[in-house]
Design an enzyme around this catalytic site. Structure first.
Site, mmCIF file in Angstrom:
data_model
loop_
_atom_site.group_PDB
_atom_site.id
_atom_site.type_symbol
_atom_site.label_atom_id
_atom_site.label_comp_id
_atom_site.label_asym_id
_atom_site.label_seq_id
_atom_site.Cartn_x
_atom_site.Cartn_y
_atom_site.Cartn_z
ATOM 1 N N PRO A 31 0.827 -1.211 0.000
ATOM 2 C CA PRO A 31 0.000 0.000 0.000
ATOM 3 C C PRO A 31 0.861 1.261 0.000
ATOM 4 O O PRO A 31 1.920 1.317 0.636
ATOM 5 C CB PRO A 31 -0.795 -0.132 1.299
ATOM 6 C CG PRO A 31 -0.847 -1.600 1.566
ATOM 7 C CD PRO A 31 0.478 -2.125 1.082
ATOM 8 N N GLU A 32 0.401 2.257 -0.741
ATOM 9 C CA GLU A 32 1.143 3.509 -0.836
ATOM 10 C C GLU A 32 0.443 4.586 -0.012
ATOM 11 O O GLU A 32 -0.551 4.322 0.668
ATOM 12 C CB GLU A 32 1.291 3.885 -2.313
ATOM 13 C CG GLU A 32 1.913 2.727 -3.103
ATOM 14 C CD GLU A 32 2.298 3.055 -4.535
ATOM 15 O OE1 GLU A 32 2.643 4.215 -4.828
ATOM 16 O OE2 GLU A 32 2.275 2.128 -5.367
ATOM 17 N N LYS A 53 3.887 5.714 4.435
ATOM 18 C CA LYS A 53 3.285 4.384 4.431
ATOM 19 C C LYS A 53 3.033 3.856 5.845
ATOM 20 O O LYS A 53 2.763 2.667 6.016
ATOM 21 C CB LYS A 53 4.179 3.415 3.656
ATOM 22 C CG LYS A 53 4.395 3.812 2.190
ATOM 23 C CD LYS A 53 5.270 2.796 1.485
ATOM 24 C CE LYS A 53 5.534 3.204 0.046
ATOM 25 N NZ LYS A 53 6.323 2.194 -0.684
#
Length: 236
Positions: free
Chosen positions: A2-3, A51
């Site tokens: 995930p960013e 993040k």
């Protein structure tokens, strides 16, 4: 992995059920924090940084000697945060759950978290001080502060002019929040080969601005929300 936009959306989901709520039950299922007792603590803030996700906790009134704490998590490849009512089955197998937080109304589960730390709030930088400017920091909207963040990002990314720009963008010590998707899309829009040395990039501020704007375009303005889909073309 995930960013940054995914972590902002996670914060949007968790903030309404945690922020300002008192924990009635907490179970940190990692060896170094398994004995932590957080019942009675209040979740003061739920904030993303790059993040990472930070949950800042304030101690109960009967613990005047206790310092505020921050629960810091990183999803890495498979982690996720789940919100359920108290009277339903967990949304993940027990062996995957690394964190259980309950309030009077909701249960929040951290499943397959790549990292979970509990540190004094005053010592957050011990874990996160290496991070560069967060491209989704709301301070970008303040003209003077936004200029400072951009200048710092440029300073950090150009400090190693020999490094390929594709690698430099992924380095969270330059700016944080960019992952492989936004790295690729930013370079495409800028017309840059990822192997080009940073020192040969003609407009580093412009490149970072593209990455920032792509990330910001994929953050909904507020919660709750449904059906939000990531786009890098402007077409929903």
């Amino acid at each position: 992995m995930p960013e940054g936009d995914s972590l902002v959306r996670a914060g949007h989901r968790l903030r309404p059920v945690l922020a300002g709520r008192v924990l009635t039950h907490a179970d940190l299922r990692v060896p170094q924090h398994a004995t932590a007792r957080l019942e009675g603590w209040t979740v003061a803030e739920v904030e993303p940084r790059g993040k990472w996700l930070l949950m800042r906790l304030t101690p109960p009134a009967d613990r005047p000697d206790a310092r505020p704490l921050t629960l810091v998590s990183h999803l890495k490849m498979e982690g996720r945060w789940l919100v359920t009512d108290l009277d339903v089955r967990w949304g993940a197998p027990g062996w995957q759950v690394r964190c259980v937080l309950e309030t009077a109304e909701h249960r929040v589960l951290g499943a397959q978290l790549g990292r979970l730390d509990l540190v004094p709030t005053a010592e957050e930088d011990r874990l996160l001080g290496h991070l560069g400017p967060d491209l989704l920091d709301p301070a970008w909207d303040e003209p003077a502060r936004g200029e400072e963040l951009l200048a710092e990002g440029v300073r950090r990314i150009t400090a190693r002019p020999e490094r390929p720009v594709g690698l430099a963008l992924l380095d969270q010590r330059t700016t944080c929040g960019i992952g492989n998707i936004y790295r690729c899309e930013s370079l495409l829009l800028a017309g840059l080969d990822p192997h080009r040395p940073v020192g040969a990039v003609p407009d580093v501020p412009g490149l970072l601005t593209i990455a920032r704007d792509l990330l910001r375009a994929n953050v909904p303005p507020s919660a709750p929300y449904t059906g939000w889909a990531r786009t890098t073309t402007g077409v929903k």
